[in-house]
Scaffold this active site. Structure first.
Site, PDB file in Angstrom:
ATOM      1  N   LYS A   1       0.819  -1.212   0.000  1.00 51.79           N
ATOM      2  CA  LYS A   1       0.000   0.000   0.000  1.00 51.79           C
ATOM      3  C   LYS A   1       0.855   1.266   0.000  1.00 51.79           C
ATOM      4  O   LYS A   1       0.358   2.367  -0.235  1.00 51.79           O
ATOM      5  CB  LYS A   1      -0.921  -0.011   1.229  1.00 51.79           C
TER       6      LYS A   1
ATOM      7  N   ALA B   1       1.535  -5.743   7.433  1.00 50.65           N
ATOM      8  CA  ALA B   1       0.902  -5.580   8.745  1.00 50.65           C
ATOM      9  C   ALA B   1       1.188  -4.190   9.279  1.00 50.65           C
ATOM     10  O   ALA B   1       2.236  -3.608   9.001  1.00 50.65           O
ATOM     11  CB  ALA B   1       1.431  -6.624   9.735  1.00 50.65           C
TER      12      ALA B   1
ATOM     13  N   THR C   1      -5.962  -3.635   8.755  1.00 54.44           N
ATOM     14  CA  THR C   1      -4.918  -4.343   8.005  1.00 54.44           C
ATOM     15  C   THR C   1      -4.719  -5.761   8.509  1.00 54.44           C
ATOM     16  O   THR C   1      -4.748  -6.725   7.736  1.00 54.44           O
ATOM     17  CB  THR C   1      -3.592  -3.567   8.095  1.00 54.44           C
TER      18      THR C   1
ATOM     19  N   THR D   1       4.330 -12.790  14.745  1.00 56.25           N
ATOM     20  CA  THR D   1       5.293 -12.264  15.700  1.00 56.25           C
ATOM     21  C   THR D   1       5.263 -13.058  16.999  1.00 56.25           C
ATOM     22  O   THR D   1       4.238 -13.653  17.353  1.00 56.25           O
ATOM     23  CB  THR D   1       4.975 -10.787  16.002  1.00 56.25           C
ATOM     24  N   ASP D   2       6.372 -13.015  17.736  1.00 57.42           N
ATOM     25  CA  ASP D   2       6.397 -13.650  19.051  1.00 57.42           C
ATOM     26  C   ASP D   2       5.567 -12.868  20.065  1.00 57.42           C
ATOM     27  O   ASP D   2       5.246 -13.386  21.145  1.00 57.42           O
ATOM     28  CB  ASP D   2       7.830 -13.816  19.554  1.00 57.42           C
ATOM     29  N   GLU D   3       5.183 -11.638  19.726  1.00 55.90           N
ATOM     30  CA  GLU D   3       4.432 -10.820  20.676  1.00 55.90           C
ATOM     31  C   GLU D   3       3.026 -11.345  20.944  1.00 55.90           C
ATOM     32  O   GLU D   3       2.385 -10.935  21.918  1.00 55.90           O
ATOM     33  CB  GLU D   3       4.386  -9.363  20.200  1.00 55.90           C
TER      34      GLU D   3
ATOM     35  N   TYR E   1      -1.606  -3.984  18.763  1.00 52.19           N
ATOM     36  CA  TYR E   1      -0.830  -4.625  17.696  1.00 52.19           C
ATOM     37  C   TYR E   1      -0.790  -6.136  17.873  1.00 52.19           C
ATOM     38  O   TYR E   1      -1.188  -6.887  16.979  1.00 52.19           O
ATOM     39  CB  TYR E   1       0.592  -4.061  17.664  1.00 52.19           C
TER      40      TYR E   1
ATOM     41  N   LYS F   1      -2.508  -9.296  15.619  1.00 53.34           N
ATOM     42  CA  LYS F   1      -1.699 -10.349  15.008  1.00 53.34           C
ATOM     43  C   LYS F   1      -2.132 -11.724  15.526  1.00 53.34           C
ATOM     44  O   LYS F   1      -2.185 -12.694  14.754  1.00 53.34           O
ATOM     45  CB  LYS F   1      -0.209 -10.120  15.284  1.00 53.34           C
TER      46      LYS F   1
ATOM     47  N   LYS G   1      11.529   2.539  14.544  1.00 46.42           N
ATOM     48  CA  LYS G   1      11.810   1.333  15.313  1.00 46.42           C
ATOM     49  C   LYS G   1      13.057   1.518  16.175  1.00 46.42           C
ATOM     50  O   LYS G   1      13.915   2.358  15.897  1.00 46.42           O
ATOM     51  CB  LYS G   1      11.970   0.132  14.376  1.00 46.42           C
TER      52      LYS G   1
ATOM     53  N   ALA H   1       3.239   2.056  27.919  1.00 46.82           N
ATOM     54  CA  ALA H   1       2.127   1.388  28.591  1.00 46.82           C
ATOM     55  C   ALA H   1       2.085  -0.092  28.206  1.00 46.82           C
ATOM     56  O   ALA H   1       2.156  -0.433  27.028  1.00 46.82           O
ATOM     57  CB  ALA H   1       0.809   2.066  28.203  1.00 46.82           C
TER      58      ALA H   1
END
Length: 332
Positions: A34, A80, A97, A121-123, A148, A152, A187, A272
């Protein structure tokens, strides 16, 4: 396979994957991106036009996605919304998205029988205590802590449901934190590097003890290609390179590379819901598919990354002032 689609292929991890595919295979790659703030045409400029085509469009555009699924052998889904700070300020784009976009892709590959690989992601697993001897595995329960990571996690579950309910030919990978060329300067690592190039003192959330498991984007790319070629349909594979470092350690390593004192940084108010520690166990990927990382020396990889940003200032410089102004408004 002869032709693949790479969604988000003008972004950081996606563009590294496209470079890897062109260098290591004979596949033709169609990049669907995009070109939001995180995507950049220049990340693909050096690639041959007879191997790579850029299609500017939205993964939630069902008609566009349907045509690409019909004319390609596989879709590798990197696209993403992925920045935690942004998800805390405005969650809606992450739903559009990460959830609706993934659903649209799944419906297209379901219709046309196209192979699908989903990058996650590992998150999605939440975090670990600092002294926890365990690491994330494919059986770790999901416990996302931000807009986020929760979107995911939702997209991962959609893929699993489409495999089970509709027989979609899909695999999933959950990867640790990436670093390397072409990463947007909002990042952590590239923000610190570009700030140090400009003589700015690094800023670290909280006490800097938060641990991330770092992997070079090239190792992530080779792992994804291995899964695409050899992975068992319906399976999830965790990708990691045993690169656990605290945020404070990373900043200290960068300061050393710039010849500055290890304590030459500032602490700022913590994010946070900031996850404490991520750690990946990639045993399944290594044992079942025979993958191993090449960039196992994090210090050397970090030094190479610093040099890349020095050599490509024209790529990141136009974005720097805007990024720093945004963080300054947040007191970060």
């Amino acid at each position: 396979m002869q032709r693949i689609v790479v969604t988000g292929g003008a972004g950081f991890i996606g563009s590294n994957f496209v470079h890897h595919v062109v260098r290591e295979t004979d596949l033709f790659v169609t990049v669907l991106d995009k070109l939001t703030y995180a995507g950049n045409r220049e990340s693909l400029e050096a690639l041959p036009a007879d191997r790579v085509e850029l299609v500017v469009g939205d993964i939630a555009d069902a008609e566009l996605v349907d045509g690409l699924a019909a004319s390609h052998d596989a879709i590798v889904h990197f696209a993403a919304e992925s920045h935690n700070d942004n998800s805390l300020q405005g969650p809606r784009p992450f739903l559009d998205t990460n959830i609706i976009g993934t659903y649209t892709l799944l419906e297209a590959v379901r219709k046309h029988g196209t192979r699908f690989h989903h990058i996650s992601t590992d998150e999605v697993y939440g975090d670990l205590e600092f002294d926890d001897p365990n690491r994330f595995t494919e059986s770790t329960p999901y416990n996302p802590s931000s807009p986020y990571s929760s979107t995911k996690a939702g997209s991962d579950l959609l893929v699993r449901a489409w495999v089970r309910s509709f027989g979609v030919q899909a695999t999933i990978s959950n990867c640790s934190n990436n670093y390397g060329p072409w990463q947007h300067i909002e990042k952590f690592i590239p923000r610190q590097i570009t700030g140090l190039i400009d003589g700015i003192r690094p800023r670290v959330y909280g006490d800097g003890r938060n641990v991330r498991d770092w992997i070079h984007a090239e190792d992530h790319s080779s792992a994804v290609m291995t899964i695409l070629e050899k992975g068992r349909i319906g399976e999830t594979y965790l990708i990691g390179a045993d690169g656990e470092k605290t945020n404070k350690e990373v900043v200290e390593m960068l300061l050393q590379l710039f010849g500055r004192p290890a304590d030459d940084f500032d602490h700022v108010t913590d994010r946070a819901g900031h996850d404490l520690r991520y750690a990946i166990d990639s045993t399944k990927l290594r044992n079942e598919l025979g993958w191993t990382p090449r960039f196992t020396d994090f210090a050397a990889g970090l030094e190479d990354t610093v040099q890349w940003y020095r050599d490509h200032e024209a790529w990141w410089r136009p974005k720097k002032a805007e990024v720093e102004a945004k963080y300054a408004a947040l007191g970060q």
